[in-house]
Design an enzyme around this catalytic site. Sequence first.
Site, PDB file in Angstrom:
ATOM      1  N   ASP A  59       5.657   2.106  -1.932  1.00 14.28           N
ATOM      2  CA  ASP A  59       5.718   2.367  -3.471  1.00 14.28           C
ATOM      3  C   ASP A  59       5.595   4.150  -3.618  1.00 14.28           C
ATOM      4  O   ASP A  59       4.784   4.617  -2.910  1.00 14.28           O
ATOM      5  CB  ASP A  59       4.493   1.815  -3.983  1.00 14.28           C
ATOM      6  N   HIS A  73      10.114  -8.286  -7.297  1.00 12.46           N
ATOM      7  CA  HIS A  73       9.462  -7.388  -6.431  1.00 12.46           C
ATOM      8  C   HIS A  73       8.156  -7.866  -6.196  1.00 12.46           C
ATOM      9  O   HIS A  73       7.367  -7.997  -7.383  1.00 12.46           O
ATOM     10  CB  HIS A  73       9.615  -5.886  -6.430  1.00 12.46           C
TER      11      HIS A  73
END
Length: 117
Positions: A35, A103
Amino acid sequence: MPGEPQDDCLFCKIVEGHVPATIVRETDTTVAFRDINPQAPTHVLVIPKAHYRDAAALAAGAPELAADVLREAQSVADEDKLESYRIVFNTGAGAGQTVWHAHAHVLGGRGLQWPPG
Protein backbone atom coordinates in the site's frame (compact mmCIF):
# COMPACT_ATOMS: atom_id res chain seq x y z
CA MET A 1 -18.86 -5.64 -17.35
CA PRO A 2 -17.69 -7.69 -14.35
CA GLY A 3 -14.37 -9.40 -14.87
CA GLU A 4 -13.32 -7.08 -17.73
CA PRO A 5 -10.56 -4.47 -17.31
CA GLN A 6 -11.80 -0.92 -16.79
CA ASP A 7 -9.92 1.95 -18.45
CA ASP A 8 -10.50 4.26 -15.49
CA CYS A 9 -9.48 1.77 -12.77
CA LEU A 10 -6.17 2.33 -10.98
CA PHE A 11 -5.85 -1.34 -9.98
CA CYS A 12 -6.59 -2.56 -13.51
CA LYS A 13 -3.75 -0.29 -14.64
CA ILE A 14 -1.45 -1.88 -12.02
CA VAL A 15 -2.43 -5.37 -13.26
CA GLU A 16 -1.65 -4.30 -16.84
CA GLY A 17 1.72 -2.81 -15.80
CA HIS A 18 0.73 0.74 -16.79
CA VAL A 19 1.03 2.08 -13.22
CA PRO A 20 4.02 1.12 -11.05
CA ALA A 21 3.54 -0.72 -7.76
CA THR A 22 5.78 -2.57 -5.33
CA ILE A 23 4.58 -6.06 -6.19
CA VAL A 24 5.34 -8.71 -3.58
CA ARG A 25 3.46 -11.67 -5.10
CA GLU A 26 1.74 -12.52 -8.34
CA THR A 27 -0.22 -15.56 -9.48
CA ASP A 28 -2.23 -16.31 -12.61
CA THR A 29 -5.28 -14.72 -10.96
CA THR A 30 -4.01 -12.23 -8.35
CA VAL A 31 -1.48 -9.48 -7.69
CA ALA A 32 -0.27 -8.40 -4.24
CA PHE A 33 1.48 -5.07 -3.72
CA ARG A 34 2.50 -2.73 -0.90
CA ASP A 35 0.00 0.00 0.00
CA ILE A 36 1.33 3.48 -0.83
CA ASN A 37 -0.05 4.79 2.49
CA PRO A 38 0.68 1.93 4.92
CA GLN A 39 -1.26 1.76 8.16
CA ALA A 40 0.94 -0.99 9.66
CA PRO A 41 4.46 -2.38 9.08
CA THR A 42 2.86 -4.91 6.74
CA HIS A 43 0.12 -3.35 4.62
CA VAL A 44 -0.30 -5.24 1.36
CA LEU A 45 -3.23 -5.13 -1.03
CA VAL A 46 -4.24 -8.40 -2.69
CA ILE A 47 -6.37 -7.92 -5.79
CA PRO A 48 -7.91 -10.19 -8.37
CA LYS A 49 -6.56 -9.54 -11.85
CA ALA A 50 -10.14 -9.55 -13.12
CA HIS A 51 -12.13 -6.42 -12.34
CA TYR A 52 -14.98 -6.70 -9.83
CA ARG A 53 -16.32 -3.55 -8.19
CA ASP A 54 -16.09 -4.77 -4.59
CA ALA A 55 -15.84 -7.85 -2.40
CA ALA A 56 -19.57 -8.58 -2.67
CA ALA A 57 -19.49 -8.49 -6.47
CA LEU A 58 -16.38 -10.68 -6.46
CA ALA A 59 -17.93 -13.27 -4.15
CA ALA A 60 -21.15 -13.37 -6.20
CA GLY A 61 -19.52 -13.36 -9.63
CA ALA A 62 -16.38 -15.41 -9.10
CA PRO A 63 -16.28 -17.23 -5.76
CA GLU A 64 -13.23 -19.25 -6.81
CA LEU A 65 -11.38 -16.01 -7.49
CA ALA A 66 -12.44 -14.66 -4.08
CA ALA A 67 -10.86 -17.79 -2.58
CA ASP A 68 -7.67 -17.11 -4.56
CA VAL A 69 -7.50 -13.62 -3.02
CA LEU A 70 -7.84 -15.08 0.48
CA ARG A 71 -5.19 -17.74 -0.20
CA GLU A 72 -2.80 -15.06 -1.38
CA ALA A 73 -3.53 -12.98 1.71
CA GLN A 74 -2.35 -15.96 3.77
CA SER A 75 0.76 -16.27 1.59
CA VAL A 76 1.57 -12.59 2.15
CA ALA A 77 1.22 -13.08 5.91
CA ASP A 78 3.44 -16.17 5.76
CA GLU A 79 6.14 -14.38 3.74
CA ASP A 80 6.15 -11.47 6.21
CA LYS A 81 6.26 -13.98 9.10
CA LEU A 82 3.11 -12.57 10.69
CA GLU A 83 1.72 -14.60 13.57
CA SER A 84 -1.30 -12.30 13.78
CA TYR A 85 -2.77 -10.20 11.02
CA ARG A 86 -5.99 -8.71 9.77
CA ILE A 87 -7.64 -9.05 6.36
CA VAL A 88 -9.99 -6.16 5.51
CA PHE A 89 -12.34 -5.73 2.56
CA ASN A 90 -13.83 -2.22 2.51
CA THR A 91 -17.09 -2.42 0.57
CA GLY A 92 -18.69 0.91 -0.27
CA ALA A 93 -17.69 4.52 0.25
CA GLY A 94 -19.08 4.59 3.80
CA ALA A 95 -16.70 1.78 4.74
CA GLY A 96 -13.70 3.55 3.26
CA GLN A 97 -13.50 2.00 -0.21
CA THR A 98 -11.79 4.51 -2.50
CA VAL A 99 -10.73 2.30 -5.43
CA TRP A 100 -13.64 0.48 -7.06
CA HIS A 101 -11.80 -2.78 -7.73
CA ALA A 102 -12.17 -5.54 -5.13
CA HIS A 103 -9.14 -5.74 -2.87
CA ALA A 104 -8.10 -7.21 0.46
CA HIS A 105 -5.86 -5.28 2.83
CA VAL A 106 -3.43 -7.52 4.72
CA LEU A 107 -2.35 -5.65 7.87
CA GLY A 108 0.09 -6.81 10.52
CA GLY A 109 3.36 -6.26 12.29
CA ARG A 110 1.85 -4.21 15.14
CA GLY A 111 -1.02 -4.50 17.57
CA LEU A 112 -4.39 -3.93 15.90
CA GLN A 113 -7.19 -2.61 18.07
CA TRP A 114 -10.85 -3.61 17.97
CA PRO A 115 -13.14 -2.12 16.94
CA PRO A 116 -11.22 -0.60 14.03
CA GLY A 117 -11.52 3.05 12.95
